[in-house]
Scaffold this motif. Sequence first.
Motif, PDB file in Angstrom:
ATOM      1  N   VAL A  64     -11.766  -5.202   5.270  1.00 42.69           N
ATOM      2  CA  VAL A  64     -10.420  -4.944   4.573  1.00 42.69           C
ATOM      3  C   VAL A  64     -10.164  -6.122   4.697  1.00 42.69           C
ATOM      4  O   VAL A  64     -10.252  -6.492   5.555  1.00 42.69           O
ATOM      5  CB  VAL A  64     -10.224  -3.518   4.969  1.00 42.69           C
ATOM      6  CG1 VAL A  64     -11.638  -2.559   5.066  1.00 42.69           C
ATOM      7  CG2 VAL A  64      -9.900  -3.570   5.644  1.00 42.69           C
ATOM      8  N   ASN A  65      -9.367  -5.671   3.653  1.00 42.38           N
ATOM      9  CA  ASN A  65      -8.033  -6.871   3.740  1.00 42.38           C
ATOM     10  C   ASN A  65      -7.260  -7.386   4.726  1.00 42.38           C
ATOM     11  O   ASN A  65      -7.061  -6.118   5.569  1.00 42.38           O
ATOM     12  CB  ASN A  65      -6.427  -6.519   2.107  1.00 42.38           C
ATOM     13  CG  ASN A  65      -8.318  -7.076   0.800  1.00 42.38           C
ATOM     14  OD1 ASN A  65      -8.668  -7.110   0.926  1.00 42.38           O
ATOM     15  ND2 ASN A  65      -7.289  -6.475   0.141  1.00 42.38           N
ATOM     16  N   SER A  92     -13.199  -3.082   9.938  1.00 40.59           N
ATOM     17  CA  SER A  92     -13.038  -2.651   8.420  1.00 40.59           C
ATOM     18  C   SER A  92     -12.570  -0.930   8.634  1.00 40.59           C
ATOM     19  O   SER A  92     -13.103  -0.336   8.079  1.00 40.59           O
ATOM     20  CB  SER A  92     -14.654  -2.495   8.298  1.00 40.59           C
ATOM     21  OG  SER A  92     -15.429  -1.859   9.499  1.00 40.59           O
ATOM     22  N   SER A 137      -5.241   3.724   1.138  1.00 39.94           N
ATOM     23  CA  SER A 137      -6.732   3.113   1.847  1.00 39.94           C
ATOM     24  C   SER A 137      -7.348   2.347   0.367  1.00 39.94           C
ATOM     25  O   SER A 137      -7.020   1.036   0.516  1.00 39.94           O
ATOM     26  CB  SER A 137      -7.347   4.101   2.445  1.00 39.94           C
ATOM     27  OG  SER A 137      -7.077   4.413   3.785  1.00 39.94           O
ATOM     28  N   TYR A 138      -7.342   2.887  -0.343  1.00 35.98           N
ATOM     29  CA  TYR A 138      -8.519   2.669  -1.251  1.00 35.98           C
ATOM     30  C   TYR A 138      -7.011   1.240  -2.070  1.00 35.98           C
ATOM     31  O   TYR A 138      -7.588   0.485  -2.848  1.00 35.98           O
ATOM     32  CB  TYR A 138      -8.732   3.261  -2.781  1.00 35.98           C
ATOM     33  CG  TYR A 138      -9.856   3.547  -2.102  1.00 35.98           C
ATOM     34  CD1 TYR A 138     -11.455   3.431  -2.394  1.00 35.98           C
ATOM     35  CD2 TYR A 138     -10.460   5.702  -2.311  1.00 35.98           C
ATOM     36  CE1 TYR A 138     -11.882   3.604  -2.087  1.00 35.98           C
ATOM     37  CE2 TYR A 138     -11.464   5.556  -1.220  1.00 35.98           C
ATOM     38  CZ  TYR A 138     -12.491   5.257  -1.774  1.00 35.98           C
ATOM     39  OH  TYR A 138     -13.572   5.577  -1.670  1.00 35.98           O
ATOM     40  N   ARG A 154     -17.822  -2.516   6.050  1.00 37.55           N
ATOM     41  CA  ARG A 154     -17.407  -3.803   4.985  1.00 37.55           C
ATOM     42  C   ARG A 154     -15.560  -4.232   5.506  1.00 37.55           C
ATOM     43  O   ARG A 154     -15.067  -2.980   5.522  1.00 37.55           O
ATOM     44  CB  ARG A 154     -17.729  -2.865   3.348  1.00 37.55           C
ATOM     45  CG  ARG A 154     -16.882  -3.783   2.252  1.00 37.55           C
ATOM     46  CD  ARG A 154     -16.823  -3.038   1.959  1.00 37.55           C
ATOM     47  NE  ARG A 154     -16.949  -4.054  -0.144  1.00 37.55           N
ATOM     48  CZ  ARG A 154     -15.681  -4.291  -0.123  1.00 37.55           C
ATOM     49  NH1 ARG A 154     -14.612  -4.366   0.772  1.00 37.55           N
ATOM     50  NH2 ARG A 154     -15.180  -5.258  -1.688  1.00 37.55           N
ATOM     51  N   SER A 182       0.658  -1.397   0.068  1.00 40.71           N
ATOM     52  CA  SER A 182       0.096   0.243   0.469  1.00 40.71           C
ATOM     53  C   SER A 182       0.745   1.679   0.114  1.00 40.71           C
ATOM     54  O   SER A 182       0.438   2.405  -0.155  1.00 40.71           O
ATOM     55  CB  SER A 182      -1.179  -0.473   1.247  1.00 40.71           C
ATOM     56  OG  SER A 182       0.330  -0.143   1.995  1.00 40.71           O
ATOM     57  N   THR A 211      -5.342  -3.453  10.360  1.00 39.79           N
ATOM     58  CA  THR A 211      -5.732  -3.317   9.583  1.00 39.79           C
ATOM     59  C   THR A 211      -7.052  -3.939  10.917  1.00 39.79           C
ATOM     60  O   THR A 211      -6.478  -4.867  11.551  1.00 39.79           O
ATOM     61  CB  THR A 211      -6.316  -4.286   9.072  1.00 39.79           C
ATOM     62  OG1 THR A 211      -5.871  -5.164   8.820  1.00 39.79           O
ATOM     63  CG2 THR A 211      -5.525  -3.458   7.403  1.00 39.79           C
ATOM     64  N   ILE A 235     -14.307   5.061   1.261  1.00 35.70           N
ATOM     65  CA  ILE A 235     -13.609   5.052   2.079  1.00 35.70           C
ATOM     66  C   ILE A 235     -13.772   6.080   2.523  1.00 35.70           C
ATOM     67  O   ILE A 235     -13.324   6.754   1.474  1.00 35.70           O
ATOM     68  CB  ILE A 235     -12.165   4.561   1.829  1.00 35.70           C
ATOM     69  CG1 ILE A 235     -12.196   2.568   1.671  1.00 35.70           C
ATOM     70  CG2 ILE A 235     -11.237   4.506   2.841  1.00 35.70           C
ATOM     71  CD1 ILE A 235     -11.008   2.451   1.283  1.00 35.70           C
ATOM     72  N   CYS A 275     -14.131   1.628   5.903  1.00 34.98           N
ATOM     73  CA  CYS A 275     -14.802   1.004   4.933  1.00 34.98           C
ATOM     74  C   CYS A 275     -16.408   1.070   5.034  1.00 34.98           C
ATOM     75  O   CYS A 275     -16.769   0.741   5.833  1.00 34.98           O
ATOM     76  CB  CYS A 275     -13.669  -0.173   4.697  1.00 34.98           C
ATOM     77  SG  CYS A 275     -14.974  -0.175   2.350  1.00 34.98           S
ATOM     78  N   HIS A 300      -4.711  -0.520  -0.724  1.00 32.01           N
ATOM     79  CA  HIS A 300      -4.940  -1.506   0.273  1.00 32.01           C
ATOM     80  C   HIS A 300      -6.175  -2.633  -0.193  1.00 32.01           C
ATOM     81  O   HIS A 300      -5.756  -3.633  -0.105  1.00 32.01           O
ATOM     82  CB  HIS A 300      -4.993  -0.863   1.990  1.00 32.01           C
ATOM     83  CG  HIS A 300      -4.990  -2.159   2.467  1.00 32.01           C
ATOM     84  ND1 HIS A 300      -4.059  -3.062   3.249  1.00 32.01           N
ATOM     85  CD2 HIS A 300      -6.232  -2.808   2.782  1.00 32.01           C
ATOM     86  CE1 HIS A 300      -4.526  -4.577   3.924  1.00 32.01           C
ATOM     87  NE2 HIS A 300      -5.821  -4.344   4.254  1.00 32.01           N
ATOM     88  N   VAL A 301      -7.665  -2.099   0.369  1.00 33.23           N
ATOM     89  CA  VAL A 301      -8.566  -2.524  -0.072  1.00 33.23           C
ATOM     90  C   VAL A 301      -8.707  -3.274  -1.916  1.00 33.23           C
ATOM     91  O   VAL A 301      -8.839  -4.421  -2.203  1.00 33.23           O
ATOM     92  CB  VAL A 301      -9.820  -1.935   0.072  1.00 33.23           C
ATOM     93  CG1 VAL A 301     -10.074  -2.616  -0.216  1.00 33.23           C
ATOM     94  CG2 VAL A 301      -9.234  -1.624   1.240  1.00 33.23           C
TER      95      VAL A 301
END
Length: 368
Positions: free
Chosen positions: A140-141, A100, A46-47, A138, A4, A97, A68, A129, A49-50
Amino acid sequence: MHDSYTELVLPFGSSAELLEEYMNAHGGIRTGKLMEHLDSLAGSISYKHVLGPGIETLGRIKERGFYIVTASVDRLDMLTTLDPSRDLRLSGQVIYTGKSSMEVAVKMESIGGDKAEETVMIGRFSMVCRDAHTHKARPVNTLSISSPAEHTLYSLGEAIKRRRSSLAARSLDRVPPSSVEASYLHSHFLKYGKDALPRDADWERVWMGDTKAEKCMLMFPQERNVHGKVFGGYLMRMAYELGFANGSMFVQGPMSFLSLDSISFAAPVPIGSILRLSSHILHTKEATDNHPTRVHVGVTANVVDVKTGSELTTNEFRFTWRKSTADKSWTDRVVVPETYQESMSWLEGKRALDVGDQIRGMRDQKTE
C-alpha cells in the motif's frame, strides 16, 4: 495522512424518519448499527488511501487488481451516552501504514443543536490489502507526514501495531498464564467454585457453560460486500446484539455499552452458508464505589458444514458492558469456569476488563 480523511453525517436531530430506523426499544440509538457503519467507513478510508483522494468510485475489484479487508478491530470505546436528538458525525483517516496493512482511526461525534461538539466513541481498525488474483499481500502507499499532529497520530498507530504483536505473543492460546494469573484463578475457584454455597452469600454463582446463548442464520446476498462475501460490519452488528441480549439476561436488567475490546477476522463468511453465533459470559467484575458491575461477553462465529456437521471459526468478538447504576436491587452474579478451556477464556476476559478499566481511569484523570 489528511488525504484519506472521510466523514459521514447521520442527521438524527433533523430527520425523524432516519432516527426511527436506528431507534432501539429504550428510545436510544442501536449501537450495533453504528458499528456496522464504522466498519464500512474504515473500508472506504482504506480504499481512498490506496486509490488516492481524487477517485470517487471503486469499480470492479478484478479490474482494480486488489481488495481490502478488515483484519481486526483493536478497540471501540464509548466515551459518553449517545444523544438521539443530535446529529452524529462519523469520521476517520489512515494514521499508520505497514507494507500491506493500514491502521485506521475512527470516531463518532454528537454535533448540532445548542451544545458544543462532543466525542461519543473512538476506535481503531486494522485493514490489510490483498492481490485480487493471487490473494497474497499487496503493498500500500506509504504515508507522508506533514505536521506535528500527524506525527503524533503516526506514532500512535505504530504503538498500536506493536501492542497487537505483544498481545498475540502473550495469548493464552500460545503460552500458559502467569503465576499471578494462576493464583488469581485458583483463589476465584476456591471462593466461588465449591459445590456448597455459604448460607450468607450475597452473590449468586453461575457456571460459564450455563451462560451460553446462540443463534443460527442463513447468509443472504443482500449482506454481501464488494468481494462477494458477507460484510464484516453486518457480522459485528449481529454479534453485538447477541452479546447484548446474553449480557442483559445475565445481569437481569439494563446495561450500557462500554467497549468493543477486540475482533479477529480469521476467515470470510460465504454467501449461502449457515452461520452459528455462540455467546458466553466470560468474566464479571463486582461493583465498587467508583465503577458499576462490568460484564465481559465473548461471541464466536462459526460457519457450519451441513453435510458433515463440522464448523469453521471465522470471527471472535469481545464486548464489555456495565450494569445500569439506576437499578440498585441486584445481587451480584459471578461467572465461574469449569474446564481448563473456560478458565483460559475467563483469564482473557479479566485481561480485557483490566485494560478497559485502565483506559477509563486514564481518561477520568485527563478530564479532571
